[in-house]
Design an enzyme around this catalytic site. Structure first.
Site, PDB file in Angstrom:
ATOM      1  N   GLN A   1      -2.885 -25.358  -5.847  1.00  0.00           N
ATOM      2  CA  GLN A   1      -1.558 -25.717  -6.323  1.00  0.00           C
ATOM      3  C   GLN A   1      -0.958 -24.573  -7.132  1.00  0.00           C
ATOM      4  O   GLN A   1      -1.159 -24.463  -8.337  1.00  0.00           O
ATOM      5  CB  GLN A   1      -1.591 -27.003  -7.152  1.00  0.00           C
ATOM      6  CG  GLN A   1      -0.193 -27.486  -7.448  1.00  0.00           C
ATOM      7  CD  GLN A   1      -0.150 -28.879  -8.011  1.00  0.00           C
ATOM      8  OE1 GLN A   1      -1.160 -29.540  -8.191  1.00  0.00           O
ATOM      9  NE2 GLN A   1       1.040 -29.340  -8.297  1.00  0.00           N
ATOM     10  N   PHE A   2      -0.199 -23.734  -6.440  1.00  0.00           N
ATOM     11  CA  PHE A   2       0.401 -22.562  -7.093  1.00  0.00           C
ATOM     12  C   PHE A   2       1.399 -22.954  -8.170  1.00  0.00           C
ATOM     13  O   PHE A   2       1.643 -22.203  -9.101  1.00  0.00           O
ATOM     14  CB  PHE A   2       1.059 -21.636  -6.061  1.00  0.00           C
ATOM     15  CG  PHE A   2       2.326 -22.157  -5.460  1.00  0.00           C
ATOM     16  CD1 PHE A   2       3.555 -21.823  -6.003  1.00  0.00           C
ATOM     17  CD2 PHE A   2       2.290 -22.982  -4.342  1.00  0.00           C
ATOM     18  CE1 PHE A   2       4.734 -22.292  -5.455  1.00  0.00           C
ATOM     19  CE2 PHE A   2       3.465 -23.460  -3.784  1.00  0.00           C
ATOM     20  CZ  PHE A   2       4.686 -23.120  -4.335  1.00  0.00           C
ATOM     21  N   THR A   3       1.961 -24.161  -8.100  1.00  0.00           N
ATOM     22  CA  THR A   3       2.973 -24.574  -9.070  1.00  0.00           C
ATOM     23  C   THR A   3       2.411 -24.746 -10.480  1.00  0.00           C
ATOM     24  O   THR A   3       3.176 -24.849 -11.438  1.00  0.00           O
ATOM     25  CB  THR A   3       3.679 -25.873  -8.635  1.00  0.00           C
ATOM     26  OG1 THR A   3       2.711 -26.921  -8.528  1.00  0.00           O
ATOM     27  CG2 THR A   3       4.389 -25.684  -7.303  1.00  0.00           C
TER      28      THR A   3
END
Length: 150
Positions: free
Chosen positions: A78-80
């Site tokens: 999850q890059f966010t």
């Protein structure tokens, strides 16, 4: 490397309507990676998560780990998690590692976590549009950033 760890009664990941991961008692781990992350971060974080005493013992006190309860795990990239919201209202993801850096580190994290647990860890699919369902148990949610380990 940043992880959001959620103690779950059940969790699943679906991609295009097909369930690709499904667990009962255990942990849903959302994992964010930056360019500066290393194998040292992976080793430290997998050991920390596997041994976190966030499951209830027989007296109802959070005193046992995922290892102790023989729980399951799902790891989702999850890059966010590395969003910057300092300027304006549109998050910037500039700190998140690009796939050429993030994918090998993500795969290494999963492999190392399997070593810590002594069993297969389920995953989402890196870069896919995933639907994550969970029943957070507690609720218990822990955030760990390897940059804060010292």
């Amino acid at each position: 490397m940043k992880a959001v760890i959620q103690r779950v009664s059940k969790a699943s990941v679906s991609i295009e309507g097909k369930k690709v991961a499904n667990i009962h008692q255990g942990l849903l781990i959302l994992l964010g990676i930056v360019d500066e992350d290393t194998q040292e971060d992976i080793t430290w974080l997998t050991k920390k998560i596997a041994n976190l005493r966030i499951f209830n013992d027989e007296e109802g006190i959070m005193n046992t780990s995922l290892l102790d309860v023989n729980g399951e795990a799902i790891v989702v990239s999850q890059f966010t998690l590395h969003a910057s919201t300092k300027k304006g209202n549109r998050p910037s993801y500039i700190k998140a590692a690009k796939p050429d850096v993030a994918i090998p580190l993500y795969e290494s994290f999963v492999q190392q976590f399997e070593v810590e647990l002594g069993k297969k860890v389920q995953t989402g699919e890196f870069g896919a549009d995933m639907k994550v369902e969970l029943l957070n148990d507690g609720p218990v949610t822990i955030i760990i950033d390897t940059k804060d380990k010292v």
